[in-house]
Motif scaffolding. Structure first.
Motif, PDB file in Angstrom:
ATOM      1  N   SER A   2     -31.049   5.178 -25.069  1.00  0.00           N
ATOM      2  CA  SER A   2     -29.670   4.861 -25.423  1.00  0.00           C
ATOM      3  C   SER A   2     -28.847   6.125 -25.318  1.00  0.00           C
ATOM      4  N   ILE A   3     -27.901   6.145 -24.396  1.00  0.00           N
ATOM      5  CA  ILE A   3     -27.147   7.345 -24.108  1.00  0.00           C
ATOM      6  C   ILE A   3     -25.701   7.151 -24.498  1.00  0.00           C
ATOM      7  N   LYS A  35     -19.591   0.419 -23.310  1.00  0.00           N
ATOM      8  CA  LYS A  35     -20.921   1.011 -23.453  1.00  0.00           C
ATOM      9  C   LYS A  35     -22.008   0.061 -22.960  1.00  0.00           C
ATOM     10  N   LYS A  36     -21.804  -1.236 -23.178  1.00  0.00           N
ATOM     11  CA  LYS A  36     -22.800  -2.204 -22.722  1.00  0.00           C
ATOM     12  C   LYS A  36     -22.935  -2.175 -21.202  1.00  0.00           C
ATOM     13  N   ARG A  39     -24.648   1.068 -20.134  1.00  0.00           N
ATOM     14  CA  ARG A  39     -26.080   1.059 -20.439  1.00  0.00           C
ATOM     15  C   ARG A  39     -26.850   0.184 -19.457  1.00  0.00           C
ATOM     16  N   LYS A  40     -26.226  -0.869 -18.966  1.00  0.00           N
ATOM     17  CA  LYS A  40     -26.868  -1.634 -17.896  1.00  0.00           C
ATOM     18  C   LYS A  40     -27.177  -0.726 -16.711  1.00  0.00           C
ATOM     19  N   ASP A  42     -27.360   2.614 -16.839  1.00  0.00           N
ATOM     20  CA  ASP A  42     -28.355   3.602 -17.266  1.00  0.00           C
ATOM     21  C   ASP A  42     -29.776   3.068 -17.132  1.00  0.00           C
ATOM     22  N   TYR A  43     -29.998   1.859 -17.626  1.00  0.00           N
ATOM     23  CA  TYR A  43     -31.355   1.309 -17.659  1.00  0.00           C
ATOM     24  C   TYR A  43     -31.883   0.979 -16.262  1.00  0.00           C
ATOM     25  N   GLU A 166     -19.083  11.935 -18.148  1.00  0.00           N
ATOM     26  CA  GLU A 166     -20.300  11.184 -18.478  1.00  0.00           C
ATOM     27  C   GLU A 166     -21.492  11.701 -17.681  1.00  0.00           C
ATOM     28  N   ARG A 170     -26.285  12.372 -18.050  1.00  0.00           N
ATOM     29  CA  ARG A 170     -27.232  11.718 -17.139  1.00  0.00           C
ATOM     30  C   ARG A 170     -28.018  12.735 -16.311  1.00  0.00           C
TER      31      ARG A 170
END
Length: 488
Positions: A2-3, A35-36, A39-40, A42-43, A166, A170
């Motif tokens: 979770s970033i 953020k959602k 995060r999609k 990111d994952y 951002e 990462r």
């Protein structure tokens, strides 16, 4: 993982969160909803890139572990031949990283990056069958050719998906792969090397066989799951993709789908900020490669066994990884790079001085921790900082590639300044690391001061005359545009 999402932009680009507000009930003006979406991404993106870069770094430094398991004896190596075998790997990295990003801008990442990974994975595997020093050197050169596109490609792809403030978080996660590789390398070096004599192969050969096969497996996984550039992606719903593209464009006035050409690349290379990024990364990598490649050798000079030296190299990388990500998140939150870079280089100098000047093995080992923490704090920061200071696909791609490529020369420097004859103190090698860290402080201050001066000039309206240019001319201004602010 979770970033947190960075929100340090303090000028007009923050308004993008409100673009088209009210037009779509599924817009992302709500920070929680934003953020959602991130995060999609990111994952889906970060785990694959981390796996790729873990194998990249593991395969470039495993020669340091192989050295401890009779490689030099079996191949009849003498004198500086090991240092040369380390050095030749970095020559194609310096030469091919910019051309590689030029290719990547025209190809799908899953095909290009996965193909590179498979290429060096097979080379590593077959390097275990080397019968001579010449065969080892030839394989190392070929590995360098394939690996040249990996780091700049990963950074370029990250820069395409995230806003400027951002990015360093990462990139920090990406560089955790270095720490994972450093940890795994020590453990694998001890474990696989202990297979010495099994099936008639030496321990160093087993290291290459197994680690090469692991890389080939990662190449297959990346082919299946690696994301394309955002404008080509289909994994996000249409409204989320539209929101993403608008916020990216507003962040740095980028134009999606831009290809890197020769003329644009040469023009980008004439920009002092791109050149400064290369020197900053070189200042990091001299110490980074010394820690990665020669750390087991330095630890064995403390009088410790080869197995103990391999095992004790692992905790150093765990500690540096924790600090690197923590500082990266902090840097994105406050939207600053310069203070963290200067601090990191200073910490690295203190650590290297402990290793070089103190006689007690325990204190010298602690010095390696300090040097690694300072060095690996700076590694993601300087590349992300350089990409923060430029606008457009071409400049971002060239900045990441030139920074990584010029920084690869640090591997050449490190491979030459740690000969066995300098054991156990390694004064020339550690002194060289200190000198480059000091040059990193100077380069950081130059970037910081000039960009602060230019930001102040824009805030005082001294660049507002550029607003009178036609709209198409303003679009070509890049970071010179009055609305753009450099990251300090």
């Amino acid at each position: 993982m979770s970033i947190p999402v960075g929100d340090a932009e303090k000028h007009a680009i923050e308004k993008i969160e409100n673009v088209d507000e009210g037009e779509n009930p599924h817009d992302r003006t709500d920070p929680v909803e934003a953020k959602k979406v991130l995060r999609k991404i990111d994952y889906r993106l970060l785990p694959v890139l981390m796996a790729l870069y873990t194998t990249t770094f593991l395969d470039r430094v495993n020669i340091g572990n192989a050295r401890l398991w009779n490689m030099e004896r079996d191949l009849g190596m003498k004198g500086y031949q090991y240092n040369i075998a380390v050095l030749v790997f970095y020559i194609p990295l310096v030469l091919f990283e910019v051309p590689s990003n030029m290719l990547l801008s025209r190809l799908k990442p899953r095909y290009y990056i996965s193909g590179l990974c498979m290429g060096w994975g097979l080379t590593i595997t077959f390097m275990g069958f080397a019968q001579s020093y010449a065969g080892l050197v030839a394989a190392r050169i070929l590995i360098g050719v394939f690996e040249a596109g990996m780091l700049p490609g990963c950074i370029y792809l990250l820069g395409a998906w995230y806003r400027r403030h951002e990015l360093v978080t990462r990139v920090s996660w990406l560089f955790v792969s270095n720490d994972i590789a450093g940890t795994i390398s020590g453990l694998l070096g001890a474990g696989l090397g202990s297979l010495d004599g099994k099936a008639g192969y030496s321990g160093w050969q087993w290291i290459f066989f197994i680690e090469g096969a692991m890389t080939c497996l990662v190449a297959v996984v990346s082919f299946l799951f690696l994301l394309p550039f955002p404008e080509q992606s289909t994994f996000l719903p249409a409204e989320e993709k539209e929101w993403l593209m608008k916020r990216l464009s507003a962040d740095d006035r980028r134009r999606s789908g831009e290809k890197i050409g020769v003329r644009g690349a040469l023009k980008a290379l004439s920009d002092w900020k791109v050149l400064c990024t290369g020197w900053l990364y070189l200042s990091v990598t001299v110490a980074a490669y010394a820690i990665s490649i020669f750390q087991p050798t330095i630890l064995s000079a403390f009088g410790w066994s080869d197995v103990k030296s391999n095992l004790l190299s692992a905790p150093v990388r765990i500690a540096s990884g924790i600090f690197s990500v923590s500082v990266g998140i902090w840097s994105d939150k406050v939207g600053r790079r310069g203070p963290f870079c200067v601090s990191g280089f200073t910490v690295a100098i203190v650590g290297n001085l402990l290793v070089m000047l103190v006689t007690k093995s325990g204190v010298r080992y602690f010095g390696i921790y300090v040097a690694a923490i300072g060095t690996y704090i700076c590694q993601p920061l300087v590349l992300a900082w350089g990409m923060n200071q430029v606008v457009g696909e071409t400049k971002r791609g060239v900045t990441s590639a030139f920074g990584a490529g010029f920084g690869s020369a640090g591997g050449i420097v490190a491979s030459l300044v740690f000969p066995k004859k300098d054991a156990p103190r390694y004064y020339p090698g550690i002194g060289t690391c200190i000198a480059f860290s000091f040059s990193g402080i100077i380069a950081s201050c130059c970037m910081w001061v000039f960009c602060a001066w230019e930001n102040r000039a824009k805030e005082q309206g001294k660049r507002d005359h550029l607003r009178r240019l036609p709209e198409d001319e303003q679009a070509k201004l890049g970071e010179r545009h009055p609305d753009f602010r450099y990251t300090l």
